[in-house]
Scaffold this active site. Sequence first.
Site, PDB file in Angstrom:
ATOM      1  N   HIS A  32       0.829  -1.208   0.000  1.00 28.50           N
ATOM      2  CA  HIS A  32       0.000   0.000   0.000  1.00 28.50           C
ATOM      3  C   HIS A  32       0.868   1.265   0.000  1.00 28.50           C
ATOM      4  O   HIS A  32       1.560   1.538   0.973  1.00 28.50           O
ATOM      5  CB  HIS A  32      -0.882  -0.035   1.255  1.00 28.50           C
ATOM      6  CG  HIS A  32      -1.832   1.098   1.382  1.00 28.50           C
ATOM      7  ND1 HIS A  32      -1.735   2.026   2.398  1.00 28.50           N
ATOM      8  CD2 HIS A  32      -2.902   1.460   0.643  1.00 28.50           C
ATOM      9  CE1 HIS A  32      -2.715   2.900   2.287  1.00 28.50           C
ATOM     10  NE2 HIS A  32      -3.436   2.577   1.231  1.00 28.50           N
ATOM     11  N   HIS A  47      -1.337  10.744  -2.522  1.00 24.33           N
ATOM     12  CA  HIS A  47      -2.645  10.373  -1.997  1.00 24.33           C
ATOM     13  C   HIS A  47      -3.550  11.570  -1.759  1.00 24.33           C
ATOM     14  O   HIS A  47      -4.683  11.621  -2.232  1.00 24.33           O
ATOM     15  CB  HIS A  47      -2.496   9.586  -0.693  1.00 24.33           C
ATOM     16  CG  HIS A  47      -3.812   9.246  -0.058  1.00 24.33           C
ATOM     17  ND1 HIS A  47      -4.444  10.086   0.843  1.00 24.33           N
ATOM     18  CD2 HIS A  47      -4.614   8.170  -0.204  1.00 24.33           C
ATOM     19  CE1 HIS A  47      -5.589   9.529   1.210  1.00 24.33           C
ATOM     20  NE2 HIS A  47      -5.714   8.369   0.595  1.00 24.33           N
TER      21      HIS A  47
END
Length: 275
Positions: free
Chosen positions: A14, A56
Amino acid sequence: MTHAPQHAIQVVAHRGASEDAPEHTLAAYRKAIEDGADGLECDVRLTADGHLVCVHDRRVNRTSNGRGAVSALELADLAALDFGSRRTREIWHGRDEEPDWEHRPEDREETSVLTLERLLELVADAGRRVELAIETKHPTRWAGQVEERLLTLLKRFGLDAPPAAAESPVRVMSFSARSLHRVRAAAPTLPTVYLVQFLSPRLREGRLPGDVRIAGPSIRIVRNHPGYVERLKRAGHQVHVWTVNEPEDVGLCVELGVDAIITNRPRAVLRQLGR
């Protein structure tokens, strides 16, 4: 990218091995590949001058030494920032101790903003099959241009039109059903993943929007509604769970038979799975 036998549960890093190195940096993805991750997860946003970068948040404030919205900055602006020197507790996932990673100013490329193009090059040079799960972030001022640029870039690497979804080393994920619809319309054989943060009544029985075949529920949903995984499986869907870091959650995912575990700790998860 070479083909290899599929493992029972795929381990996906991730934002890279983001517990050991700053998220979305080349350092984090190199570490994940070294650790043996089956795949890498990244978020993509479009810069003001049309480059896809792996960031992100909507703004760069949390993960760099700069400020501002990614969509309002050009690639050169982002390239001048350092995405690896900030060592706040928030960035390092609330841990009290510093991770085993040393930030060296001379390793500029390792902690500079990472373009999706550079990440694709890294994967292509990995020497083994490393899959890539690309999340499109919405809403954004660039709307459908994100998917358009993404597919153009994948085409340059020969990754936009796999013979079948099961053979594709790349998949596109999003919380936005519209984003996935754009991808499916332009590249029908590219696998798509519908990310689920809240289990609405419409989704509860295992239905997914459009012809998406992979569900991406959070570990919180899986903990609270373990039967949801079974319903998804019964409907013929794969299940990729995020973000699975704790050993007991890994154990739950194994017990429920999920297809992929997305984790900040790929090395620890692989070890727990006996690999």
